[in-house]
Design a protein around this motif. Structure first.
Motif, PDB file in Angstrom:
ATOM      1  N   ALA A 379       0.831  -1.204   0.000  1.00  0.00           N
ATOM      2  CA  ALA A 379       0.000   0.000   0.000  1.00  0.00           C
ATOM      3  C   ALA A 379       0.864   1.251   0.000  1.00  0.00           C
ATOM      4  O   ALA A 379       0.686   2.152  -0.839  1.00  0.00           O
ATOM      5  CB  ALA A 379      -0.936  -0.032   1.203  1.00  0.00           C
ATOM      6  N   ARG A 383       1.620   3.830  -3.251  1.00  0.00           N
ATOM      7  CA  ARG A 383       1.236   5.235  -3.114  1.00  0.00           C
ATOM      8  C   ARG A 383       2.420   6.156  -3.366  1.00  0.00           C
ATOM      9  O   ARG A 383       2.296   7.166  -4.072  1.00  0.00           O
ATOM     10  CB  ARG A 383       0.655   5.469  -1.719  1.00  0.00           C
ATOM     11  N   SER A 389      -3.510   4.392  -5.359  1.00  0.00           N
ATOM     12  CA  SER A 389      -4.000   3.953  -4.056  1.00  0.00           C
ATOM     13  C   SER A 389      -4.061   2.437  -4.010  1.00  0.00           C
ATOM     14  O   SER A 389      -3.907   1.752  -5.022  1.00  0.00           O
ATOM     15  CB  SER A 389      -5.384   4.561  -3.795  1.00  0.00           C
ATOM     16  N   SER A 390      -4.326   1.928  -2.825  1.00  0.00           N
ATOM     17  CA  SER A 390      -4.412   0.483  -2.664  1.00  0.00           C
ATOM     18  C   SER A 390      -5.621  -0.087  -3.391  1.00  0.00           C
ATOM     19  O   SER A 390      -5.558  -1.195  -3.961  1.00  0.00           O
ATOM     20  CB  SER A 390      -4.478   0.139  -1.175  1.00  0.00           C
ATOM     21  N   LYS A 404      -5.076  -7.939   2.336  1.00  0.00           N
ATOM     22  CA  LYS A 404      -4.232  -6.917   2.961  1.00  0.00           C
ATOM     23  C   LYS A 404      -2.936  -6.800   2.186  1.00  0.00           C
ATOM     24  O   LYS A 404      -2.276  -7.783   1.858  1.00  0.00           O
ATOM     25  CB  LYS A 404      -3.919  -7.287   4.411  1.00  0.00           C
ATOM     26  N   LEU A 405      -2.551  -5.545   1.929  1.00  0.00           N
ATOM     27  CA  LEU A 405      -1.367  -5.278   1.153  1.00  0.00           C
ATOM     28  C   LEU A 405      -0.153  -4.926   2.050  1.00  0.00           C
ATOM     29  O   LEU A 405       0.510  -3.889   1.844  1.00  0.00           O
ATOM     30  CB  LEU A 405      -1.651  -4.136   0.151  1.00  0.00           C
ATOM     31  N   HIS A 406       0.087  -5.736   3.017  1.00  0.00           N
ATOM     32  CA  HIS A 406       1.307  -5.596   3.829  1.00  0.00           C
ATOM     33  C   HIS A 406       1.777  -6.978   4.203  1.00  0.00           C
ATOM     34  O   HIS A 406       1.066  -7.980   3.982  1.00  0.00           O
ATOM     35  CB  HIS A 406       1.038  -4.754   5.097  1.00  0.00           C
TER      36      HIS A 406
END
Length: 410
Positions: A379, A383, A389-390, A404-406
């Motif tokens: 994310a 950015r 954006s995500s 989830k992007l982490h």
């Protein structure tokens, strides 16, 4: 004598008493008369120092009192003796603290010097003449008292079944002073004094049934027995350590090594193989600590400290002592980094081969499907690096909205 209220009191003379003969210290009602100002005190030691600016020894010398005469009254002496007996009965370590710190020869020389200094004083001369004016102030034994003590000792010998004290020492030559004292019911000090007076040598500290309490008083161990001590062992006995250099017993060897043998404790340990680190190396299966340090030369300080059971600072000291340089940047055995290094960036062909709708993950890192880099958070990366954006990133690559992007926990 009464004071103004009719109660018993002491008369304070206008100055220094002049009617007291030399060598006499008057005492009345549990108090001593100060022969400098005429006041009465239970203890004169502190009074003469503060009020008259003289020491207790100067006071005794001026008024010709015996050198060892106590400047406190009989009531104070009795109370101190009672407290001393109570402490001896309750505190076992107190008796050891009362042992003389000097040798017998040094104490004998000090006693002779004290006698030469005070033998001409009036108090000492009067005590030997039996002067009735001295009375209970006599602290030295008179000839009559000596005869009385000898008569009592002869009576104790007869009660034990011996004609005299000489017969006791002749018959029981193997008994030490403690056993003779228990047999006759007298003190050990008195037995040792009678031995010296009659010319009987003590049987020695290795007499029958003797328990060695102070190994430091024993003679040195012979060289043959000292050589028989196994390599790597440090003999101990009753809180004493055996010096493997000279065969004597000491409570601590630090000062003895530096003063008598001119070596350090570290060199002493290495020479006789009693270094605790050497013992640990032998427990681990190495011939010596040098072999262990050679085998672990690539280890870092943490692993070596755990192996030897010491601190990291001690491992640095050991490596410096034996000439081993600690490795730079060495990783512990089985080290797993909390923040792994990023993987190499994927090429355009490899990135195009990734199926649509999948988000690759490797070693807690996510692959950016825009540029092919590995990162812990897509994310923030999208950015700041790609200005999207995500939500737009998920829409471009067909990812579900709940993904989830982490980085995910391993």
């Amino acid at each position: 004598m009464e004071n103004q209220r009719g109660r018993p009191g002491h008369w304070i003379p206008p100055g220094k008493p002049t009617d007291v003969p030399p060598g006499v210290q008057p005492e009345y009602g549990g108090k001593l008369l100060c022969l400098e100002c005429g006041l009465w005190f239970r203890q004169l030691g502190q009074h003469v120092v503060v009020k008259h600016e003289i020491s207790a020894d100067d006071y005794r010398r001026i008024h010709e009192l015996p050198r060892g005469f106590g400047l406190h009254s009989s009531t104070v002496k009795a109370r101190r003796a009672e407290l001393q007996r109570e402490r001896l009965a309750t505190d076992p370590e107190f008796k050891d603290s009362l042992r003389p710190k000097r040798s017998r020869e040094e104490l004998a020389e000090l006693s002779k010097a004290a006698w030469r200094e005070s033998k001409d004083r009036a108090g000492v001369r009067a005590s030997y003449r039996g002067n009735p004016r001295v009375g209970k102030n006599v602290h030295l034994a008179t000839q009559g008292r000596v005869k009385q003590l000898n008569a009592e000792l002869d009576e104790r010998c007869r009660q034990a079944g011996f004609a005299s004290l000489e017969e006791v020492f002749t018959t029981h030559q193997d008994l030490n002073n403690h056993q003779i004292a228990e047999l006759l019911g007298i003190s050990v000090r008195r037995v040792s004094g009678q031995r010296r007076r009659l010319g009987f040598e003590p049987p020695g500290r290795w007499a029958a049934d003797y328990v060695v309490k102070h190994p430091s008083m024993q003679p040195p161990i012979p060289a043959a027995e000292l050589a028989a001590v196994p390599y790597g062992e440090q003999p101990t006995r009753n809180g004493h350590l055996l010096c493997l250099e000279c065969g004597r017993w000491f409570k601590t060897l630090d000062q003895h090594m530096s003063v008598m043998h001119s070596i350090t404790v570290t060199d002493y340990r290495v020479k006789h193989g009693i270094d605790p680190h050497e013992a640990r190396a032998r427990e681990l299966g190495y011939a010596s600590l040098t072999d262990l340090l050679t085998a672990t030369a690539s280890w870092n300080g943490t692993d070596l400290a755990k192996l030897l059971g010491v601190s990291r600072r001690k491992t640095r000291e050991l490596r410096h002592r034996y000439g081993f340089t600690p490795p730079r940047g060495a990783r512990p055995v089985g080290f797993v980094p909390k923040t792994p290094r990023p993987h190499p960036e994927l090429s355009a062909e490899e990135l195009a081969a990734v199926p649509h709708g999948e988000q690759p993950e490797k070693d807690s890192q996510l692959l950016c499907l825009e540029c092919g880099q590995w990162t812990r958070g897509i994310a923030a990366h999208a950015r700041w690096k790609h200005a999207i954006s995500s939500e737009e990133y998920r829409a471009r690559h067909g990812l579900p909205t709940h993904l989830k992007l982490h980085r995910r926990p391993s």
